[in-house]
Design an enzyme around this catalytic site. Structure first.
Site, short mmCIF file in Angstrom:
data_model
loop_
_atom_site.label_atom_id
_atom_site.label_comp_id
_atom_site.label_asym_id
_atom_site.label_seq_id
_atom_site.Cartn_x
_atom_site.Cartn_y
_atom_site.Cartn_z
N ASN A 1 0.86 -1.18 0.00
CA ASN A 1 0.00 0.00 0.00
C ASN A 1 0.89 1.22 0.00
OD1 ASN A 1 -2.90 -1.00 0.37
ND2 ASN A 1 -1.71 -2.20 1.86
N GLU A 2 1.11 1.75 -1.19
CA GLU A 2 2.02 2.87 -1.35
C GLU A 2 1.30 4.17 -0.94
OE1 GLU A 2 4.97 2.32 -1.70
OE2 GLU A 2 5.47 0.85 -3.23
N PRO A 3 2.06 5.28 -0.76
CA PRO A 3 1.43 6.54 -0.39
C PRO A 3 0.22 6.83 -1.27
CG PRO A 3 3.80 6.77 -0.36
CD PRO A 3 3.52 5.39 -0.87
N THR B 1 10.25 2.23 -3.86
CA THR B 1 10.11 0.80 -3.56
C THR B 1 10.83 -0.02 -4.63
OG1 THR B 1 8.00 1.21 -2.51
CG2 THR B 1 8.40 -1.04 -3.25
#
Ligand code: F6R
Length: 625
Positions: free
Chosen positions: A165-167, A184
């Site tokens: 769950n990236e920004p 990432t």
């Protein structure tokens, strides 16, 4: 916020609603986490219920899995009632790809315990685009069908991601396809041997899926995670930093080692939390912190700055801001030296390095070729110019960082030479003949491995020659690296012996080494451990030896942690760049500005403004003669 020592030997802090268990090292922390998982498995088993675990991959959980495997083997912990759901999987990777999370889980846990294979779930990364949504929905339904997650294990990425769950991920997000953040991908580039091989997308459980777990443990080791851990715990929850969204959960525990906790206010500024005994280091940290916080150089701080920032006690100890400012300023100024090997015939009482002997034997320990240029290229250049006997020791070959593409290019070049020269009957003859030769002269297990190591050796030879140090390199090619892989390095007595023999032969007056602050499973962390393990067997020379710690890549010491600051002039910076250019660009992806940032910090404190500062901390080992 409160804190205390809990019976397991870790310090416990409560920050908002989050419990933080801070253990001295990662192994200690991992044992506590594994014990909690085992307790859940056993309790559920006794109740005749499934234990539903959300599992993570990456370097961080490795010691937890190792402890669970040990408990399975030695204490009869059974995984028969476990239903596991992994957080994520790279999109587009086949299950048996060596970097797939499916392969990871088999290697790190599943194949070592008795979990029934049909109860161990990892998202399918090969699902066709048009079926992704349905597959993700089914993943969620499968979790629900088991009764929901009893326990969720998490690591944390530099972007603050949990799972992938990236920004920008929302608190109510569910399992879905997501595009990976560039940071990432850079972090994964090493595992995939090149950024171009890192998938661009992944399937991940959502933040909402994670928050539904009844209990969550987030784990982090090493200084590299300290900043994101502080933000996740101390800043307001925001989708820009998904890990911060955990703050609202009813049972969330952060299990950290001391390095990962080092930027938390309760650890870093204990005076904000009650009375402290002021040590020299703490005073320096407080004054530097104040200067950075209020945006004033040290010598311009006034009583009011101290009073308004919880440092009243320091004022009463020293009388006034003026006295304190001067003391800390002078102490910081004394860290700056253009003579990292000591200044001959100088009064060295307040210098970081003794003057004698004038010509020192100096050993630079680099975990692999490429890590030496950015953090200490300028220092190396000075040491050599100032007449010291410098030895660069590359502990490992660095072959794992050489892409298959680079190997192919070399093979193609050989083939072209054969063809254009017409010396041999066919290009294959020359090419394969040379490959045979490579195999003969090298200890490596395969020709390809041998070529990879030689390519990296060649880069380091060019780089060191740019710094006029080509005569001084030693390639140890420690065996643990050649037979291992990232996250799976297991040094043996043989590695230790090779390392120790060289150190005892070189008998250095100074050693430069990194890794003390790193994730213990990282290459530099493993090398540091190996180094520390040899200390008890050092010869007499240990009594006059200084150990200077540098930080690899973009990591840097904070100004208050620096014991020796070596300025880098614009010309030296240019020289460093020439040396760095000898390595392929991906080695320095995102990792070049540590020395620049230290220079900026010193400048902000009101010290001289330099192009760069290469910073070192003195390690004080607890060994005696
Ligand atoms: C892994 C995962 C990621 C990692 C994170 C930290 O399943 O979901 O969030 O936990 O990227 O990775 P390491 O532990 O390798 O630093």
């Amino acid at each position: 916020m409160n804190n205390g020592m809990n019976p397991d030997g870790c310090k416990e802090y409560v920050i908002g609603s989050v419990r933080c268990q801070v253990s001295q090292d990662a192994d200690q922390a991992a044992v506590l986490v594994a014990q909690r998982i085992a307790q859940i498995i056993r309790e559920k088993s006794e109740a005749g219920e499934p234990a539903v675990l959300g599992l993570a991959t990456g370097s961080t959980p490795v010691p937890v899995y190792q402890e669970l495997i040990r408990m399975h083997r030695e204490e009869g912990l059974s995984f028969q009632n476990v239903h596991s759901f992994n957080l994520d999987e790279y999109y587009g990777l086949k299950k048996d790809h060596p970097e797939s999370y499916q392969s990871y889980m088999q290697a790190q846990l599943f194949s070592h315990v008795d979990i029934p294979q049909d109860q161990a779930h990892v998202p399918d990364g090969m699902i066709a685009r048009e079926n992704v949504e349905e597959s993700c929905r089914k993943y969620e339904e499968a979790i629900e069908a088991c009764g929901g997650l009893d326990f969720q294990l998490l690591g944390i990425g530099r972007t603050g991601h949990i799972g992938f769950n990236e920004p920008g991920s929302q608190a109510n997000s569910r399992t879905r396809l997501i595009t990976l953040d560039p940071v990432t991908r850079i972090d994964a580039a090493r595992d995939f041997v090149g950024l171009e091989n890192v998938p661009r997308a992944a399937i991940t459980m959502g933040v909402g899926t994670i928050l539904n777990a009844r209990e969550i443990y987030l784990l982090a080791w090493g200084r590299g995670k300290a900043s994101v851990i502080r933000k996740a715990l101390e800043e307001s929850p925001t989708e820009d930093l998904p890990a911060s969204l955990l703050q609202g959960h009813q049972k969330i525990i952060f299990a950290l080692n001391a390095m990962a906790a080092s930027e938390l206010t309760c650890v870093r500024s204990p005076w904000t939390n009650g009375q402290v005994t002021w040590s020299e280091a703490m005073i320096k940290r407080a004054v530097h912190g104040l200067s950075h916080k209020v945006g004033k150089p040290i010598l311009k701080l006034v009583d009011r700055d101290y009073q308004l920032n919880g440092l009243e006690e320091l004022l009463s100890l020293y009388g006034s801001a003026y006295e304190l400012n001067i003391l800390v300023f002078k102490r910081t100024q004394a860290t700056i030296t253009g003579w990292p090997g000591g200044k001959p015939a100088a009064d060295d009482r307040s210098r970081p390095v003794p003057s004698d002997p004038t010509e020192k034997r100096i050993v630079i320990l680099a975990s692999e070729p490429g890590v030496e240029c950015s953090p200490l290229g300028g220092t190396l250049n000075r040491l050599q110019k100032q007449g010291h006997q410098v030895s660069i020791v590359y502990l490992t070959s660095g072959g794992l960082t050489v892409s298959g593409d680079a190997v192919n290019r070399l093979q193609n070049l050989l083939a072209m030479i054969a063809e254009s020269g017409g010396v041999l009957q066919s290009s294959e003859n020359l090419s394969s003949g040379l490959l045979e030769l490579v195999k003969k002269i090298s200890d490596e297990a395969t020709t390809e491995q041998a070529i990879r190591s030689l390519i990296r050796k060649h880069h380091s030879a060019l780089a060191m020659s740019a710094l006029n140090l080509s005569e001084s390199t030693h390639h140890l090619s420690l065996p643990f690296y050649e037979s291992g892989g990232y996250r799976n390095f297991a040094p043996s007595d043989q590695d230790r012996e090779v390392f120790l023999t060289l150190l005892n032969k070189l008998q250095p007056h100074q050693i430069y080494v990194s890794g003390k602050m790193s994730d213990p499973s990282s290459l530099e962390g493993v090398c540091w451990q190996l180094f520390e393990d040899t200390m008890s067997d050092w010869g007499e020379w240990k009594n006059t030896n200084q150990i200077w710690l540098f930080r690899e890549g973009g990591d840097r010491w904070e100004s208050h942690e620096v014991d020796m600051a070596v300025p880098v002039s614009p010309d030296e910076r240019a020289l460093k760049e020439v040396a760095m250019a000898k390595y392929p660009v991906e080695i320095f992806l995102d990792k070049m500005d540590g020395a620049l940032r230290v220079a900026n910090d010193y400048d902000d404190l009101g010290l001289p403004e330099y192009e760069e500062i290469e910073a070192f901390q003195l390690h004080k080992p607890s060994i005696t003669a």
